[in-house]
Motif scaffolding. Structure first.
Motif, short mmCIF file in Angstrom:
data_model
loop_
_atom_site.label_atom_id
_atom_site.label_comp_id
_atom_site.label_asym_id
_atom_site.label_seq_id
_atom_site.Cartn_x
_atom_site.Cartn_y
_atom_site.Cartn_z
N GLU A 27 0.83 -1.21 0.00
CA GLU A 27 0.00 0.00 0.00
C GLU A 27 0.87 1.25 0.00
OE1 GLU A 27 -2.41 -0.34 3.51
OE2 GLU A 27 -3.58 -2.01 2.68
N ARG A 28 2.07 1.14 0.52
CA ARG A 28 3.01 2.27 0.58
C ARG A 28 4.07 2.19 -0.52
NH1 ARG A 28 0.62 0.98 4.95
NH2 ARG A 28 0.21 2.49 6.60
N GLU A 29 3.83 1.30 -1.48
CA GLU A 29 4.73 1.08 -2.61
C GLU A 29 6.13 0.66 -2.15
OE1 GLU A 29 4.53 4.39 -5.27
OE2 GLU A 29 2.39 4.12 -5.61
N LEU A 30 6.17 -0.17 -1.12
CA LEU A 30 7.41 -0.74 -0.62
C LEU A 30 7.35 -2.24 -0.85
CD1 LEU A 30 7.58 1.14 2.77
CD2 LEU A 30 8.91 1.62 0.72
N TYR A 31 8.38 -2.76 -1.46
CA TYR A 31 8.40 -4.18 -1.79
C TYR A 31 9.63 -4.80 -1.17
CZ TYR A 31 4.82 -2.38 -4.74
OH TYR A 31 3.70 -1.75 -5.17
N SER A 32 9.53 -6.08 -0.86
CA SER A 32 10.58 -6.70 -0.07
C SER A 32 10.62 -8.20 -0.28
CB SER A 32 10.32 -6.42 1.40
OG SER A 32 9.13 -7.12 1.76
N ILE A 33 11.48 -8.81 0.48
CA ILE A 33 11.54 -10.26 0.60
C ILE A 33 11.09 -10.58 2.02
CG2 ILE A 33 13.07 -12.24 0.66
CD1 ILE A 33 14.96 -10.60 -1.18
N VAL A 34 10.23 -11.55 2.16
CA VAL A 34 9.79 -11.96 3.49
C VAL A 34 10.29 -13.37 3.74
CG1 VAL A 34 7.79 -12.41 4.95
CG2 VAL A 34 7.78 -10.46 3.41
N ARG A 35 10.92 -13.55 4.88
CA ARG A 35 11.41 -14.87 5.26
C ARG A 35 10.70 -15.31 6.53
NH1 ARG A 35 17.34 -12.80 4.29
NH2 ARG A 35 17.42 -13.08 2.06
N MET A 36 10.31 -16.56 6.54
CA MET A 36 9.64 -17.09 7.72
C MET A 36 9.82 -18.59 7.80
SD MET A 36 5.69 -17.32 6.64
CE MET A 36 5.55 -19.07 6.86
N LYS A 37 9.67 -19.08 8.98
CA LYS A 37 9.72 -20.51 9.22
C LYS A 37 8.51 -20.83 10.09
CE LYS A 37 12.60 -24.12 11.15
NZ LYS A 37 13.85 -24.44 11.83
N GLU A 38 7.75 -21.85 9.70
CA GLU A 38 6.55 -22.19 10.45
C GLU A 38 6.89 -22.49 11.91
OE1 GLU A 38 3.77 -24.94 8.76
OE2 GLU A 38 4.26 -24.28 6.73
N ASN A 39 6.00 -22.02 12.78
CA ASN A 39 6.10 -22.21 14.23
C ASN A 39 7.34 -21.59 14.85
OD1 ASN A 39 3.65 -23.69 14.66
ND2 ASN A 39 4.61 -25.37 13.57
N SER A 40 7.91 -20.58 14.20
CA SER A 40 9.08 -19.91 14.75
C SER A 40 8.70 -18.74 15.65
CB SER A 40 9.98 -19.40 13.62
OG SER A 40 9.31 -18.40 12.88
N GLY A 41 7.51 -18.17 15.40
CA GLY A 41 7.07 -17.02 16.19
C GLY A 41 7.55 -15.68 15.67
N TYR A 42 8.11 -15.65 14.47
CA TYR A 42 8.52 -14.37 13.89
C TYR A 42 8.60 -14.45 12.37
CZ TYR A 42 13.26 -16.22 13.29
OH TYR A 42 14.35 -16.96 12.91
N VAL A 43 8.59 -13.26 11.76
CA VAL A 43 8.72 -13.09 10.31
C VAL A 43 9.82 -12.06 10.09
CG1 VAL A 43 7.55 -12.21 8.24
CG2 VAL A 43 6.30 -13.62 9.88
N VAL A 44 10.65 -12.26 9.09
CA VAL A 44 11.71 -11.32 8.76
C VAL A 44 11.31 -10.61 7.47
CG1 VAL A 44 14.15 -11.02 8.24
CG2 VAL A 44 13.42 -12.82 9.82
#
Length: 70
Positions: A27-44
């Motif tokens: 929505e703010r015209e910012l694009y990225s890479i998202v990294r996550m691992k299931e059941n880790s409790g966080y998103v990068v």
């Protein structure tokens, strides 16, 4: 890394958190890479430029990033 935001969430909510931050950033015209691992409790969330992290933090109220569970 200055271009990273760590988003903490409950275990098993990583996918929802990732989707939400991607949508809010787009929505703010910012694009990225998202990294996550299931059941880790966080998103990068990794922006391409560190200025984008500052802009996202400045323009995105933290209260708006909370997943609504119904």
């Amino acid at each position: 890394m200055n271009n990273v935001i760590y988003l903490y969430c409950r275990h098993d909510f990583e996918k929802g958190c990732a989707v939400e931050i991607i949508e809010k950033a787009a929505e703010r015209e910012l694009y990225s890479i998202v990294r996550m691992k299931e059941n880790s409790g966080y998103v990068v969330f990794v922006c391409y430029q560190h200025e984008e992290v500052a802009r996202l933090i400045r323009t995105l109220p933290l209260r708006s990033v909370i997943l609504r569970i119904r």
